[in-house]
Design a protein around this motif. Sequence first.
Motif, PDB file in Angstrom:
ATOM      1  N   ASN A  94       6.504   8.514  -5.301  1.00 14.28           N
ATOM      2  CA  ASN A  94       6.751   7.738  -6.506  1.00 14.28           C
ATOM      3  C   ASN A  94       6.496   6.265  -6.205  1.00 14.28           C
ATOM      4  O   ASN A  94       6.352   5.866  -5.053  1.00 14.28           O
ATOM      5  CB  ASN A  94       8.198   7.914  -6.974  1.00 14.28           C
ATOM      6  N   GLY A  95       6.480   5.456  -7.254  1.00 13.88           N
ATOM      7  CA  GLY A  95       6.434   4.012  -7.052  1.00 13.88           C
ATOM      8  C   GLY A  95       5.040   3.426  -7.014  1.00 13.88           C
ATOM      9  O   GLY A  95       4.047   4.062  -7.364  1.00 13.88           O
ATOM     10  N   TRP A  96       4.991   2.185  -6.558  1.00  9.64           N
ATOM     11  CA  TRP A  96       3.753   1.402  -6.552  1.00  9.64           C
ATOM     12  C   TRP A  96       3.696   0.588  -5.264  1.00  9.64           C
ATOM     13  O   TRP A  96       4.693   0.045  -4.830  1.00  9.64           O
ATOM     14  CB  TRP A  96       3.722   0.479  -7.762  1.00  9.64           C
ATOM     15  N   GLY A  97       2.511   0.544  -4.644  1.00  4.68           N
ATOM     16  CA  GLY A  97       2.315  -0.258  -3.445  1.00  4.68           C
ATOM     17  C   GLY A  97       2.184   0.540  -2.163  1.00  4.68           C
ATOM     18  O   GLY A  97       1.756  -0.004  -1.141  1.00  4.68           O
ATOM     19  N   HIS A  98       2.504   1.824  -2.210  1.00  5.35           N
ATOM     20  CA  HIS A  98       2.450   2.628  -0.984  1.00  5.35           C
ATOM     21  C   HIS A  98       1.013   2.907  -0.532  1.00  5.35           C
ATOM     22  O   HIS A  98       0.760   3.035   0.668  1.00  5.35           O
ATOM     23  CB  HIS A  98       3.197   3.939  -1.170  1.00  5.35           C
ATOM     24  N   MET A  99       0.070   2.997  -1.483  1.00  5.90           N
ATOM     25  CA  MET A  99      -1.305   3.290  -1.082  1.00  5.90           C
ATOM     26  C   MET A  99      -1.908   2.131  -0.299  1.00  5.90           C
ATOM     27  O   MET A  99      -2.688   2.349   0.644  1.00  5.90           O
ATOM     28  CB  MET A  99      -2.164   3.599  -2.314  1.00  5.90           C
ATOM     29  N   GLU A 100      -1.566   0.915  -0.653  1.00  3.58           N
ATOM     30  CA  GLU A 100      -2.061  -0.242   0.099  1.00  3.58           C
ATOM     31  C   GLU A 100      -1.528  -0.224   1.524  1.00  3.58           C
ATOM     32  O   GLU A 100      -2.239  -0.600   2.472  1.00  3.58           O
ATOM     33  CB  GLU A 100      -1.646  -1.539  -0.605  1.00  3.58           C
ATOM     34  N   ILE A 101      -0.282   0.216   1.700  1.00  3.25           N
ATOM     35  CA  ILE A 101       0.296   0.323   3.042  1.00  3.25           C
ATOM     36  C   ILE A 101      -0.470   1.354   3.862  1.00  3.25           C
ATOM     37  O   ILE A 101      -0.822   1.121   5.029  1.00  3.25           O
ATOM     38  CB  ILE A 101       1.786   0.701   2.947  1.00  3.25           C
ATOM     39  N   LEU A 102      -0.751   2.496   3.265  1.00  2.00           N
ATOM     40  CA  LEU A 102      -1.494   3.544   3.967  1.00  2.00           C
ATOM     41  C   LEU A 102      -2.920   3.101   4.278  1.00  2.00           C
ATOM     42  O   LEU A 102      -3.439   3.367   5.367  1.00  2.00           O
ATOM     43  CB  LEU A 102      -1.513   4.821   3.125  1.00  2.00           C
ATOM     44  N   ALA A 103      -3.564   2.418   3.329  1.00  2.00           N
ATOM     45  CA  ALA A 103      -4.945   1.969   3.541  1.00  2.00           C
ATOM     46  C   ALA A 103      -5.031   0.976   4.693  1.00  2.00           C
ATOM     47  O   ALA A 103      -5.994   0.995   5.479  1.00  2.00           O
ATOM     48  CB  ALA A 103      -5.495   1.345   2.267  1.00  2.00           C
ATOM     49  N   ALA A 104      -4.041   0.105   4.825  1.00  2.00           N
ATOM     50  CA  ALA A 104      -4.044  -0.864   5.914  1.00  2.00           C
ATOM     51  C   ALA A 104      -3.840  -0.192   7.268  1.00  2.00           C
ATOM     52  O   ALA A 104      -4.442  -0.588   8.275  1.00  2.00           O
ATOM     53  CB  ALA A 104      -2.954  -1.910   5.682  1.00  2.00           C
ATOM     54  N   ALA A 105      -3.004   0.843   7.294  1.00  2.00           N
ATOM     55  CA  ALA A 105      -2.702   1.519   8.556  1.00  2.00           C
ATOM     56  C   ALA A 105      -3.750   2.554   8.947  1.00  2.00           C
ATOM     57  O   ALA A 105      -3.940   2.836  10.134  1.00  2.00           O
ATOM     58  CB  ALA A 105      -1.339   2.198   8.459  1.00  2.00           C
ATOM     59  N   LEU A 106      -4.449   3.125   7.951  1.00  2.49           N
ATOM     60  CA  LEU A 106      -5.364   4.241   8.195  1.00  2.49           C
ATOM     61  C   LEU A 106      -6.720   3.948   7.556  1.00  2.49           C
ATOM     62  O   LEU A 106      -7.169   4.660   6.657  1.00  2.49           O
ATOM     63  CB  LEU A 106      -4.775   5.529   7.619  1.00  2.49           C
ATOM     64  N   PRO A 107      -7.413   2.921   8.021  1.00  4.02           N
ATOM     65  CA  PRO A 107      -8.637   2.490   7.328  1.00  4.02           C
ATOM     66  C   PRO A 107      -9.789   3.485   7.412  1.00  4.02           C
ATOM     67  O   PRO A 107     -10.695   3.432   6.578  1.00  4.02           O
ATOM     68  CB  PRO A 107      -8.990   1.179   8.037  1.00  4.02           C
ATOM     69  N   ARG A 108      -9.777   4.403   8.374  1.00  2.00           N
ATOM     70  CA  ARG A 108     -10.913   5.317   8.556  1.00  2.00           C
ATOM     71  C   ARG A 108     -10.688   6.696   7.943  1.00  2.00           C
ATOM     72  O   ARG A 108     -11.606   7.508   7.912  1.00  2.00           O
ATOM     73  CB  ARG A 108     -11.226   5.473  10.045  1.00  2.00           C
ATOM     74  N   ASP A 133       5.445  25.396 -12.446  1.00  2.00           N
ATOM     75  CA  ASP A 133       4.451  25.415 -13.519  1.00  2.00           C
ATOM     76  C   ASP A 133       3.802  24.048 -13.735  1.00  2.00           C
ATOM     77  O   ASP A 133       2.856  23.924 -14.493  1.00  2.00           O
ATOM     78  CB  ASP A 133       5.101  25.883 -14.828  1.00  2.00           C
ATOM     79  N   GLY A 134       4.311  23.008 -13.070  1.00  2.00           N
ATOM     80  CA  GLY A 134       3.764  21.674 -13.257  1.00  2.00           C
ATOM     81  C   GLY A 134       2.375  21.525 -12.658  1.00  2.00           C
ATOM     82  O   GLY A 134       1.925  22.345 -11.857  1.00  2.00           O
ATOM     83  N   ARG A 135       1.705  20.466 -13.055  1.00  2.00           N
ATOM     84  CA  ARG A 135       0.336  20.207 -12.600  1.00  2.00           C
ATOM     85  C   ARG A 135       0.308  19.011 -11.654  1.00  2.00           C
ATOM     86  O   ARG A 135       1.064  18.054 -11.819  1.00  2.00           O
ATOM     87  CB  ARG A 135      -0.566  19.944 -13.811  1.00  2.00           C
ATOM     88  N   THR A 136      -0.577  19.071 -10.667  1.00  2.00           N
ATOM     89  CA  THR A 136      -0.763  17.979  -9.717  1.00  2.00           C
ATOM     90  C   THR A 136      -2.151  17.385  -9.899  1.00  2.00           C
ATOM     91  O   THR A 136      -3.144  18.116  -9.956  1.00  2.00           O
ATOM     92  CB  THR A 136      -0.601  18.472  -8.267  1.00  2.00           C
ATOM     93  N   LEU A 137      -2.212  16.079  -9.998  1.00  2.00           N
ATOM     94  CA  LEU A 137      -3.475  15.357 -10.149  1.00  2.00           C
ATOM     95  C   LEU A 137      -3.744  14.605  -8.849  1.00  2.00           C
ATOM     96  O   LEU A 137      -2.874  13.888  -8.351  1.00  2.00           O
ATOM     97  CB  LEU A 137      -3.375  14.383 -11.313  1.00  2.00           C
ATOM     98  N   VAL A 138      -4.940  14.783  -8.307  1.00  2.00           N
ATOM     99  CA  VAL A 138      -5.314  14.156  -7.035  1.00  2.00           C
ATOM    100  C   VAL A 138      -6.494  13.228  -7.282  1.00  2.00           C
ATOM    101  O   VAL A 138      -7.495  13.623  -7.886  1.00  2.00           O
ATOM    102  CB  VAL A 138      -5.691  15.210  -5.982  1.00  2.00           C
ATOM    103  N   ALA A 139      -6.385  11.994  -6.798  1.00  2.00           N
ATOM    104  CA  ALA A 139      -7.438  11.000  -7.022  1.00  2.00           C
ATOM    105  C   ALA A 139      -7.783  10.296  -5.712  1.00  2.00           C
ATOM    106  O   ALA A 139      -6.897  10.028  -4.896  1.00  2.00           O
ATOM    107  CB  ALA A 139      -6.994   9.964  -8.052  1.00  2.00           C
ATOM    108  N   PRO A 140      -9.059   9.973  -5.498  1.00  2.00           N
ATOM    109  CA  PRO A 140      -9.456   9.268  -4.278  1.00  2.00           C
ATOM    110  C   PRO A 140      -9.069   7.802  -4.349  1.00  2.00           C
ATOM    111  O   PRO A 140      -9.260   7.153  -5.373  1.00  2.00           O
ATOM    112  CB  PRO A 140     -10.976   9.444  -4.257  1.00  2.00           C
ATOM    113  N   TRP A 141      -8.548   7.270  -3.255  1.00  2.00           N
ATOM    114  CA  TRP A 141      -8.219   5.848  -3.231  1.00  2.00           C
ATOM    115  C   TRP A 141      -9.480   5.001  -3.160  1.00  2.00           C
ATOM    116  O   TRP A 141      -9.562   3.935  -3.737  1.00  2.00           O
ATOM    117  CB  TRP A 141      -7.301   5.544  -2.055  1.00  2.00           C
ATOM    118  N   ARG A 142     -10.479   5.520  -2.449  1.00  2.00           N
ATOM    119  CA  ARG A 142     -11.789   4.876  -2.383  1.00  2.00           C
ATOM    120  C   ARG A 142     -12.815   5.847  -2.967  1.00  2.00           C
ATOM    121  O   ARG A 142     -12.634   7.063  -2.873  1.00  2.00           O
ATOM    122  CB  ARG A 142     -12.166   4.551  -0.937  1.00  2.00           C
ATOM    123  N   PRO A 143     -13.903   5.364  -3.552  1.00  2.00           N
ATOM    124  CA  PRO A 143     -14.897   6.279  -4.135  1.00  2.00           C
ATOM    125  C   PRO A 143     -15.424   7.303  -3.139  1.00  2.00           C
ATOM    126  O   PRO A 143     -15.697   8.452  -3.520  1.00  2.00           O
ATOM    127  CB  PRO A 143     -16.007   5.329  -4.607  1.00  2.00           C
TER     128      PRO A 143
END
Length: 297
Positions: A94-108, A133-143
């Motif tokens: 949940n929340g906002w800002g966690h993807m930037e943390i992961l991108a900085a730590a795991l750039p490759r 029964d819920g649905r999960t949506l998955v999106a790439p952080w980078r193209p």
Amino acid sequence: MADTIGIVGGGALGTLLTSRFLAAKADVRVVVRSPSRLEMLKRDYPALRGGTDAELLRGSDLVLLCVKAYDVPAVARSLAALDLRETAIASLQNGWGHMEILAAALPRLPLLAGATSLGAYLDERGSLHSDEDGRTLVAPWRPTDLPSAERAAEALRRAGLKADTCSDARAVLWRKLVLNSAVNPLTALARCTNGTLEAEPALFAIAERAAQEAARVGWKLEVLEKGFDPVAALRSVLRETAGNRSSMLEDLGRGRRTEVEEITGAVVRLAGEVGESTPVQAALLTLIRAAERRPQN
């Protein structure tokens, strides 16, 4: 099913995913922080490969992060220390800002942002109760991460779960933030299931205003599509997850730290940066902060 799936976090969502991937005969590796939680998982899933050391994740095709948003920095450091090469990392926080943390730590590594309406909670014995029964949506952080997103969604589908992909991770995350910030604090304060918010007009009116405020912030930040209808989305998720108990309700009821700072706090903070008024969001933030400071009955 030949996938090797790593799962970080032994809470309700991590346990639900563990159960589904094990049922699909995947090679599942679960890393949890608490030895006592690990014992409970092995009690319910004797074939589980689980531990408290992130080293267990080496060789995983896909790692699903199911920890609290405030634990992401520590998890990112643990993953970075493994020097993984091709493993896709899917964040279901949940929340906002966690993807930037992961991108900085795991750039490759391929990074994926996920949003799910799967419902689950753990009872006092640590046993799972879920609505799958819920649905999960998955999106790439980078193209360039889109193929990994498609493979992750397919892995979820092979485990018997509904999953799709989307190209715009930031829009996915902000839509999720709109709904979480409208639903989670209010259900925690009212001590009710998600569906109660729609059933009781006074509660729905508060949730509706909170969702509208968060959507306006997203539009000003240009991370949310203009055609998004926050009220229709709110009604839809409340009906889809009517019997669910939000994670904030569970956390507050058990005297645990909630994710209100990463959810509602993020909306209020960013609203201030773009000059958008969010009085309902600010009130919910104040009330949850106050509730966290008081023992729960």
